[in-house]
Scaffold this motif. Structure first.
Motif, PDB file in Angstrom:
ATOM      1  N   HIS A  86       0.834  -1.212   0.000  1.00 14.78           N
ATOM      2  CA  HIS A  86       0.000   0.000   0.000  1.00 14.78           C
ATOM      3  C   HIS A  86       0.865   1.258   0.000  1.00 14.78           C
ATOM      4  CE1 HIS A  86      -3.466   2.568   0.925  1.00 14.78           C
ATOM      5  NE2 HIS A  86      -2.682   3.166   1.818  1.00 14.78           N
ATOM      6  N   VAL A  87       1.878   1.293   0.851  1.00 12.80           N
ATOM      7  CA  VAL A  87       2.743   2.475   0.913  1.00 12.80           C
ATOM      8  C   VAL A  87       3.434   2.701  -0.423  1.00 12.80           C
ATOM      9  CG1 VAL A  87       4.809   3.458   1.984  1.00 12.80           C
ATOM     10  CG2 VAL A  87       3.095   2.311   3.401  1.00 12.80           C
ATOM     11  N   CYS A  88       3.940   1.620  -1.029  1.00  8.19           N
ATOM     12  CA  CYS A  88       4.655   1.758  -2.303  1.00  8.19           C
ATOM     13  C   CYS A  88       3.713   2.151  -3.443  1.00  8.19           C
ATOM     14  CB  CYS A  88       5.360   0.444  -2.641  1.00  8.19           C
ATOM     15  SG  CYS A  88       6.699   0.011  -1.521  1.00  8.19           S
ATOM     16  N   THR A  89       2.547   1.535  -3.486  1.00  3.02           N
ATOM     17  CA  THR A  89       1.589   1.802  -4.568  1.00  3.02           C
ATOM     18  C   THR A  89       1.087   3.238  -4.534  1.00  3.02           C
ATOM     19  OG1 THR A  89       0.891  -0.513  -4.602  1.00  3.02           O
ATOM     20  CG2 THR A  89      -0.627   1.097  -5.569  1.00  3.02           C
ATOM     21  N   ASN A  90       0.920   3.780  -3.327  1.00  2.00           N
ATOM     22  CA  ASN A  90       0.342   5.114  -3.173  1.00  2.00           C
ATOM     23  C   ASN A  90       1.400   6.185  -2.907  1.00  2.00           C
ATOM     24  OD1 ASN A  90      -2.782   4.608  -3.092  1.00  2.00           O
ATOM     25  ND2 ASN A  90      -1.874   2.995  -1.827  1.00  2.00           N
ATOM     26  N   TRP A  91       2.648   5.849  -3.141  1.00  4.70           N
ATOM     27  CA  TRP A  91       3.725   6.796  -2.890  1.00  4.70           C
ATOM     28  C   TRP A  91       3.651   7.973  -3.846  1.00  4.70           C
ATOM     29  CZ3 TRP A  91       6.751   8.082   0.845  1.00  4.70           C
ATOM     30  CH2 TRP A  91       7.903   8.846   0.601  1.00  4.70           C
ATOM     31  N   THR A  92       3.717   9.189  -3.316  1.00  3.90           N
ATOM     32  CA  THR A  92       3.653  10.394  -4.142  1.00  3.90           C
ATOM     33  C   THR A  92       4.888  11.280  -3.967  1.00  3.90           C
ATOM     34  OG1 THR A  92       2.411  11.537  -2.390  1.00  3.90           O
ATOM     35  CG2 THR A  92       1.129  10.412  -4.115  1.00  3.90           C
ATOM     36  N   GLY A  93       5.904  10.757  -3.306  1.00 10.91           N
ATOM     37  CA  GLY A  93       7.114  11.543  -3.105  1.00 10.91           C
ATOM     38  C   GLY A  93       7.830  11.833  -4.416  1.00 10.91           C
ATOM     39  N   GLU A  94       8.659  12.868  -4.401  1.00 12.81           N
ATOM     40  CA  GLU A  94       9.379  13.261  -5.607  1.00 12.81           C
ATOM     41  C   GLU A  94      10.387  12.204  -6.042  1.00 12.81           C
ATOM     42  OE1 GLU A  94      11.171  17.041  -5.088  1.00 12.81           O
ATOM     43  OE2 GLU A  94       9.270  18.122  -4.841  1.00 12.81           O
ATOM     44  N   ARG A  95      10.944  11.470  -5.077  1.00 12.68           N
ATOM     45  CA  ARG A  95      11.956  10.464  -5.396  1.00 12.68           C
ATOM     46  C   ARG A  95      11.405   9.066  -5.161  1.00 12.68           C
ATOM     47  NH1 ARG A  95      17.571  12.885  -2.756  1.00 12.68           N
ATOM     48  NH2 ARG A  95      17.347  15.029  -3.552  1.00 12.68           N
ATOM     49  N   LYS A  96      11.806   8.156  -5.997  1.00 13.07           N
ATOM     50  CA  LYS A  96      11.315   6.788  -5.951  1.00 13.07           C
ATOM     51  C   LYS A  96      11.786   6.073  -4.686  1.00 13.07           C
ATOM     52  CE  LYS A  96      11.439   2.523  -8.698  1.00 13.07           C
ATOM     53  NZ  LYS A  96      11.981   1.881  -9.939  1.00 13.07           N
ATOM     54  N   LEU A  97      10.926   5.212  -4.138  1.00  7.54           N
ATOM     55  CA  LEU A  97      11.319   4.346  -3.033  1.00  7.54           C
ATOM     56  C   LEU A  97      12.194   3.224  -3.582  1.00  7.54           C
ATOM     57  CD1 LEU A  97       7.859   4.087  -1.241  1.00  7.54           C
ATOM     58  CD2 LEU A  97       9.857   5.369  -0.437  1.00  7.54           C
ATOM     59  N   ARG A  98      13.346   2.990  -2.950  1.00 13.77           N
ATOM     60  CA  ARG A  98      14.281   2.015  -3.506  1.00 13.77           C
ATOM     61  C   ARG A  98      14.657   0.894  -2.536  1.00 13.77           C
ATOM     62  NH1 ARG A  98      16.560   6.842  -5.340  1.00 13.77           N
ATOM     63  NH2 ARG A  98      18.240   6.786  -3.795  1.00 13.77           N
ATOM     64  N   MET A  99      14.420   1.092  -1.242  1.00 15.77           N
ATOM     65  CA  MET A  99      14.951   0.142  -0.273  1.00 15.77           C
ATOM     66  C   MET A  99      14.018   0.014   0.920  1.00 15.77           C
ATOM     67  SD  MET A  99      18.706   0.347   1.565  1.00 15.77           S
ATOM     68  CE  MET A  99      19.615  -0.157   0.094  1.00 15.77           C
ATOM     69  N   VAL A 100      13.936  -1.221   1.438  1.00 15.19           N
ATOM     70  CA  VAL A 100      13.185  -1.477   2.661  1.00 15.19           C
ATOM     71  C   VAL A 100      14.124  -2.130   3.672  1.00 15.19           C
ATOM     72  CG1 VAL A 100      12.283  -3.656   1.709  1.00 15.19           C
ATOM     73  CG2 VAL A 100      11.189  -2.632   3.702  1.00 15.19           C
ATOM     74  N   TYR A 101      14.089  -1.610   4.902  1.00  9.83           N
ATOM     75  CA  TYR A 101      14.931  -2.119   5.985  1.00  9.83           C
ATOM     76  C   TYR A 101      14.061  -2.857   6.984  1.00  9.83           C
ATOM     77  CZ  TYR A 101      17.504  -2.092  10.405  1.00  9.83           C
ATOM     78  OH  TYR A 101      18.084  -2.462  11.585  1.00  9.83           O
TER      79      TYR A 101
END
Length: 335
Positions: A162-177
């Motif tokens: 859900h967080v990744c699908t609805n992400w609207t930030g300027e920079r792409k999400l690349r990593m999960v810790y």
């Protein structure tokens, strides 16, 4: 780098690397008395202690001249080889070009893995309750955190999606810790089904996974009130919940391991497992920062693992650690 030339020709005497001559080192022997594999110090008589000793002469491992000298960021070969062999035995990575590289422990390893992919202003996906040292590490780097909902097994795959699908930030999400075993601070542990689901979401959104797993070997059977049948099914290494690394077919998992929880944290010895192009870059980062764990620590661990315990002894030690912590858990539950 001059190091590659010195490694290619061990007879080369370089005057350009600032290496002190080993004959000037005042140490003839470094060692420790260690409990036999599967035993504790408290229950071992002094005469039964093992003598872990490293001298100036080389044998199954390198001599002190190697351990106490400057070295490359990969680690002393006998120490590094043990981490690779152990990783293969336990996790059996499913792709070919994987490797290990030394670290000073998992926080050191995390920083180096993060800096390969992230810069100021990026956002890192984390558990909604995450390791406080990670927060303290990324905030000064101006890296933001995107919390993902958790349940009793840790990070929830649907919430990550859900967080990744609805992400609207300027920079792409690349990593999960994530910390999949005994998560700090909640204590949650992922099942194999949960790990598969997390990995599938990472594939869907092309995420790199940092698998921070210092507690991996501290797994044991569920509590039972029947004290006569406790500690009969300790997992050792054969029945542990498989790691995310063991599920990785794409080379997207960067696994962080440490001797801190199962030998001693003051040794400051760990390792990273990842595709070789990543471990190569961490090696170069090591060479401009820590170089490698302290030679004294590497010498003791390498001698213990290669000359005294071996893989079978190391695994007996892990069973002993599992039993010890299971007993402590049961003591509290029984109160």
């Amino acid at each position: 780098s001059l190091t590659k030339y010195m490694e290619a020709d061990p007879t080369l005497l370089s005057l350009g690397a600032g290496l002190p001559h080993p004959s000037t080192f005042p140490f003839a022997q470094i060692g420790a008395h260690v409990a036999p594999a599967g035993a504790s110090v408290a229950n071992t008589a002094p005469a039964d202690m093992l003598n872990v000793s490293v001298t100036t002469s080389s044998g199954a491992i390198e001599g002190l001249g190697k351990f106490l000298q400057y070295g490359n960021g990969r680690g002393v070969p006998s120490y590094a080889a043990f981490t690779r062999e152990h990783t293969h035995r336990v996790h059996d990575p499913k792709y070919v070009d994987w490797d290990t590289v030394v670290s000073l422990g998992n926080t050191d390893a995390f920083v180096k893995a993060l800096m390969l992919f992230y810069t100021s202003g990026d956002t890192l996906l984390v558990d909604e309750w995450t390791y406080p040292a990670i927060i303290g590490t990324v905030v000064p780097m101006n890296i933001q955190l995107a919390p993902v909902r958790m349940d009793a097994e840790g990070m929830v795959p649907e919430a990550l999606d859900h967080v990744c699908t609805n992400w609207t930030g300027e920079r792409k999400l690349r990593m999960v810790y994530t910390i999949p075993t005994a998560q700090n601070p909640t204590g949650a542990t992922m099942s194999i089904a949960r790990k598969r689901a997390i990995y599938a979401v990472a594939q869907k959104h092309n995420l790199v996974i940092i698998e921070d797993d210092p507690y991996y070997y501290l797994q044991f059977e569920p509590y039972t009130a029947d004290s006569e049948h406790r500690y009969t099914n300790l997992p050792g290494i054969t029945s542990l919940v498989p790691s995310l690394l063991s599920l990785d077919t794409d080379g997207r998992v960067i696994r962080l391991d440490s001797f801190s929880k199962v030998l001693a944290p003051g040794l400051r010895c760990g390792w990273v497992t990842a595709p070789k192009y990543i471990t190569d870059k961490i090696q170069f980062h090591n060479e401009t920062s820590i170089q490698q764990p302290a030679g004294v620590s590497q010498a003791i661990v390498a001698s213990l693992m290669n000359e005294q315990w071996g893989h079978s002894g190391w695994e007996r030690h892990l069973v002993q650690i599992q039993r010890d912590y299971a007993m402590r858990r049961d003591l509290f539950v029984d109160l």
